[in-house]
Design an enzyme around this catalytic site. Structure first.
Site, PDB file in Angstrom:
ATOM      1  N   ASP A 233     -13.645  25.105  37.444  1.00 10.47           N
ATOM      2  CA  ASP A 233     -13.562  26.529  37.749  1.00 10.47           C
ATOM      3  C   ASP A 233     -12.932  27.321  36.611  1.00 10.47           C
ATOM      4  OD1 ASP A 233     -14.142  27.274  40.894  1.00 10.47           O
ATOM      5  OD2 ASP A 233     -13.680  25.166  40.573  1.00 10.47           O
TER       6      ASP A 233
ATOM      7  N   ARG B  55     -11.727  36.050  44.411  1.00 10.45           N
ATOM      8  CA  ARG B  55     -11.328  34.660  44.111  1.00 10.45           C
ATOM      9  C   ARG B  55     -10.635  34.662  42.749  1.00 10.45           C
ATOM     10  NH1 ARG B  55     -13.978  30.418  46.811  1.00 10.45           N
ATOM     11  NH2 ARG B  55     -12.250  29.142  46.042  1.00 10.45           N
TER      12      ARG B  55
END
Length: 358
Positions: free
Chosen positions: A246, A96
């Site tokens: 994030d 990711r």
């Protein structure tokens, strides 16, 4: 308050025991509760990539344990095992690209490995570091929950109607949650009248995970379509938008689940306060602004298929996972190191120079 917060915790998504990593499969919640057991770095990387585990802090913790699993296998093979372990960690890093916690956790594992002395057990040292990463995230969540609740009380003493996006609870972290942790703490202190949860398409983390977590704890929650958010702010008395992150850059720009940016724009227009809650491991001081963030895009089929049927043969899809909210739309960033109100480069640097509060 800490004891009350711990007593309210009912959900966890990560468990390390018996030399294996167990992850709660968040793709099938709330319909099924399925745990998967992982014993290889490659398996953990695939779990991150396919969103068995999601949420930036949880991804970082899982990657740290994945590196431990990789080290165990490589050491057992004998010889010069470090280059092979580095390949495993690169595989984890590639799973990711946007969540900076992933790279932060792997760098902590690397740093710990470099400090292993002759005669020390490297595997034991790496496992202890991964466990420390997990426990420190849990403690950070508890600190942020209290700081965020205090901030709400400081600005508005009446009952709050809150809007949140995606899932930022225990499922996304090492325990308790970031933005949802603040909401939990505020509810325990009698400050929350209702929480509105964006459904958060296309993976529906809001409807499948956030609404489920809140309902399980008896916190009044209403699910809404993502496109209803501005209307809610205008008609339902929303007082705070509270979200996670994030990645946060050196100037206070925030990358978070797609749809966050439009919430911030609408909140600014309607005079609604906007709070971001994230551990300091989410802050990337090496990245000057959100313009430098690589935004992950996922398979267009997540948008183009409904009930297993494609919506149109000649239709293309734009499916970014995250967007970037500029710092000037953010009222406060809450971390375990403290709070930055009206974030900018100078205030972010001052925050990161502090020691942890917990």
């Amino acid at each position: 308050m800490r004891d009350r917060l711990l007593a309210a915790e009912k959900v966890k998504a990560i468990d390390w025991r018996d030399d294996a990593l167990y992850l709660l499969d968040q793709r099938v919640l709330p319909f099924e509760e399925v745990w998967h057991r992982y014993t290889t770095a490659a398996g953990v990387a695939e779990a991150i990539r396919t969103m068995v585990v999601r949420g930036a802090p949880a991804i970082g913790i899982s990657a740290a344990y994945g590196a431990v699993l990789g080290a165990r296998a490589r050491i057992a093979e004998g010889g010069d095992w470090y280059p092979a372990l580095e390949e495993d960690m690169q595989l984890l890093a590639d799973s990711r690209p946007t969540a900076v916690n992933l790279f932060w956790a792997l760098n902590r594992i690397r740093d710990r490995l470099m400090r292993v002395k002759n005669g020390d057990n490297p595997l034991a040292a790496l496992e202890a570091e991964a466990v420390a990463i997990h426990l420190s995230d849990r403690e950070a969540n508890l600190t942020m929950a209290q700081l965020g609740a205090d901030l709400i009380r400081k600005h508005q003493g009446n009952l709050q109607t809150v809007l949140t996006h995606c899932n930022t609870g225990a499922l996304a972290t090492g325990g308790f949650g970031t933005a949802l942790g603040v909401i939990r703490a505020a509810h325990l202190e009698g400050m929350i009248e209702r929480v509105y949860a964006d459904e958060t398409r296309p993976w529906l983390q809001g409807s499948r995970l956030t609404a489920w977590e809140l309902a399980n704890e008896g916190i009044p929650v209403t699910l809404n379509a993502d496109s209803a958010a501005a209307h809610l702010m205008r008609t339902k008395g929303i007082t705070w938008v509270i979200v996670g992150a994030d990645r946060i850059t050196a100037n206070g720009d925030v990358a978070n689940k797609i749809g966050t940016y439009q919430l911030a724009v609408a909140a600014m227009h309607h005079g609604v306060r906007f709070m971001v809650v994230a551990p300091s491991s989410t802050i990337d001081m090496e990245m000057a602004s959100g313009d430098d963030i690589i935004i992950e895009e996922r398979d267009g089929r997540e948008l183009l298929e409904v009930g297993g049927q494609r919506v149109g043969a000649d239709v293309e899809a734009f499916n970014p996972v995250f967007d970037v909210t500029p710092a000037d739309l953010i009222d406060a960033i809450v971390t375990e190191k403290g709070i930055v109100e009206r974030p900018d480069t100078a205030r972010m640097a001052q925050l990161m120079s502090r020691k942890h509060l917990h």
